[in-house]
Design an enzyme around this catalytic site. Sequence first.
Site, PDB file in Angstrom:
ATOM      1  N   SER A 417      -4.819   3.502 -18.887  1.00 25.93           N
ATOM      2  CA  SER A 417      -3.888   2.568 -18.254  1.00 25.93           C
ATOM      3  C   SER A 417      -2.753   3.306 -17.553  1.00 25.93           C
ATOM      4  CB  SER A 417      -3.237   1.641 -19.270  1.00 25.93           C
ATOM      5  OG  SER A 417      -4.051   1.378 -20.350  1.00 25.93           O
ATOM      6  N   HIS A 438     -10.120   0.760 -14.682  1.00 24.25           N
ATOM      7  CA  HIS A 438      -9.110   0.201 -15.581  1.00 24.25           C
ATOM      8  C   HIS A 438      -9.302  -1.306 -15.719  1.00 24.25           C
ATOM      9  CE1 HIS A 438      -4.582  -0.623 -16.390  1.00 24.25           C
ATOM     10  NE2 HIS A 438      -5.279  -0.613 -17.492  1.00 24.25           N
ATOM     11  N   GLU A 450      -9.017  -2.355 -11.888  1.00 30.55           N
ATOM     12  CA  GLU A 450      -8.328  -1.380 -11.026  1.00 30.55           C
ATOM     13  C   GLU A 450      -9.219  -0.141 -10.975  1.00 30.55           C
ATOM     14  OE1 GLU A 450      -3.409  -1.348 -11.037  1.00 30.55           O
ATOM     15  OE2 GLU A 450      -4.454  -0.554 -12.758  1.00 30.55           O
ATOM     16  N   ASN A 488       0.582  -1.660 -14.035  1.00 30.91           N
ATOM     17  CA  ASN A 488       1.491  -1.287 -15.123  1.00 30.91           C
ATOM     18  C   ASN A 488       2.768  -0.641 -14.610  1.00 30.91           C
ATOM     19  OD1 ASN A 488       0.014  -2.416 -17.122  1.00 30.91           O
ATOM     20  ND2 ASN A 488      -1.060  -0.536 -17.687  1.00 30.91           N
TER      21      ASN A 488
END
Length: 682
Positions: A417, A438, A450, A488
């Site tokens: 992540s 991801h 992702e 993130n």
Amino acid sequence: MRTTTGINSRVAIEREANVGIVWIDNPPVNALNTEVRAGLWSAVESLRQDVGIEAIVLACRGRTFVAGADIGEFALPAKEPTLPVVIAALEAIGKPTIAVIHGTAFGGGLELTLGCDYRIATPDARLGLPEVRLGFIPGAGGTVRLPYLIGGLAALPMVVTGQPISSDEALALGLVDAIAAADTLVEDAIAFIRRVLVGGGKPCPVRERREQIGKTDPTLFEQEAALLTSRSGSLVAASAGVEALRNAIALPFDEALNIERETFETLKASEQSKALRHVFFAERAAAKVEGVDHDVPVRPVESVGIVGGGTMGTGIAMAFANAGLPVVLLDLNAAALAQARARLDQNYQASVTRGSLTEAQKRERLDRISLSVTYDALSTCDLVIEAAFEDMDVKKEIFSKLDRIAKPGAILATNTSYLDVNEIASATERPGDVAGAHFFSPANVMKLMEIVRGARTAPDVLMTLVELGRKIGKVPVVVGVCRGFVGNRMLAARGAESMNLLLEGASPQEVDKAFTSFGWPMGPFEMQDLAGLDISWRNRKALGQTLPLADDLCELGRFGQKTGRGYYLYEAGSRVPKPDPELATLIETKSKDMGIARRRIDPEEIIERTLYPMINEGVRILKEGIASRSSDIDLIWIHGYGFPVAKGGPMFWAETEGMSKIVVGLRHWHKKTGRDIFRPAS
Ligand code: COA
């Protein structure tokens, strides 16, 4: 002998004795743009006047029947002939007509078929009215002719959810009259319509068939409508669709049709519809990877290996198994695998209990996932995804092992992540085969994938992952390497500020309420309680970072739902968050200790201080080329974090609000707080 006459560049008429076949040819999906509508109108007019033609077949070239109106034209005023005009002409032609459906008959495409007397479809065809997903209702008679043909109750889910039905279902409902194999479809349609002629059958336009709609049970209709609209989120088009069906049931045909068109025009111009159309095109744009030839041959992926049987690993395994791919799930020892097996079983059982999966389907999917403790079991996999502990040394060790055992050409992906995909790739002799994949928790549910492009990731690896992602029902978005990638990294900008809001005077419930009023399914504190506060705490500790308040809660063992306490209180066995007076005291003490004066904070401030830094970070991400398009960022937030789809994603929302307003807001908060997250990206 058959003769073909071109009407314009998109429509032609083929004559087969007394039958006229109208061909639409507008690749890729035969969308009904102005040219197609004009061609259709002229073709209908020509065949109406042609005394040698007694029946009409309507068919499409290419991979599908008409997949809808041309969504790209919706931003402009509609040009004549409009679709209702074309359909009315077809319906009034006075000769039997049949539509020939292969692929998808969606939206305006399905409405066009409803202007015909009969419909014939291939076994794998799908029929639907997906307009609600674009923020409007059908505008060419779909909400009126469909219930005339199949009844109000059967039309309801199609209009309100936009979910298509199969040709078998359509046959059972009377929406199609026959099913035929793809290779004989047009011939079968000609034979069908000739039988109608031989039988002396007079055309009976759908508008004259009131039998089915007359049978609609009003109580059942209202019950079902209430249920479906309650599940539709805040989509205005869902309740407008119900209203349009009510009109079809209660009002004369033309009156219902006129109101439908007015509603369609109003909704088409709405902010919700603009946002949803933006999302539609964003999803298609994301399938194109910047700097990579769209036609680059992809690598075959017929089996998938997963390293790590934790929450993410099992979720990812389910995502592939659900799509029919065999999966090998690897973990360190038998105990870890037993836990993984239990987790898989539990997750599938939840679907069986909910009724969305049968026991047999559950077994079938579980059987696709084999478990192993030896890396050799991954040696035949075309793709291996590492979903182990978020630690660089752990990941590098796994990748060096994978490098030794994976077959040549296998794609090696990491579900990290935050970590640097280039450094992970450096543990192998084949960095071109390494990328990030991801997924978002729960990985079997959340649609975002992702795909992280390392400095040396091969173009065909990226295209393979994009295509595979789409195949398993995900929305793949390619991003570059940076800490936290796109999602993130933006979340971090928001996270710190939500905590500051608590310290300055807001309660978790006030912050969460501001979020849900904005359209998020839940606020950040309820979300953190659900995910578990300990995960990011451990992450912070590993990085030597601290976060006031969040750390305090974890030190008190308040990890969220799993411990019955977090930002809220949860009674035994309940997932309903309740305000916790103890937490309120804790926050107040913390504010005092930190010398922060508490004050009332209104919802507008909450939204500005949480969303603006995210958008600001999004602009930086674009400038650095980590995301190729602003619409990619929108998809990431909609499909990975629950940003309200009807607002089009954070970047689209910012454009709608006006970027200058956001910049003024950022300057204001920067001045007030001195925090860098508010410094406008230059
Ligand atoms: N209007 C304009 N363009 C459309 C379109 C429409 N109704 N439907 C699809 N397209 C375009 C896509 O933008 C894409 O263009 P691109 O190649 O330039 O990116 C291309 O057609 C192929 O679509 P894509 O979705 O990538 O293909 P697919 O095979 O995966 O799916 C459909 C095909 C028809 C199932 C899907 O495109 C779809 O659901 N379309 C929308 C249908 C709809 O909502 N109709 C109602 C409109 S009123």
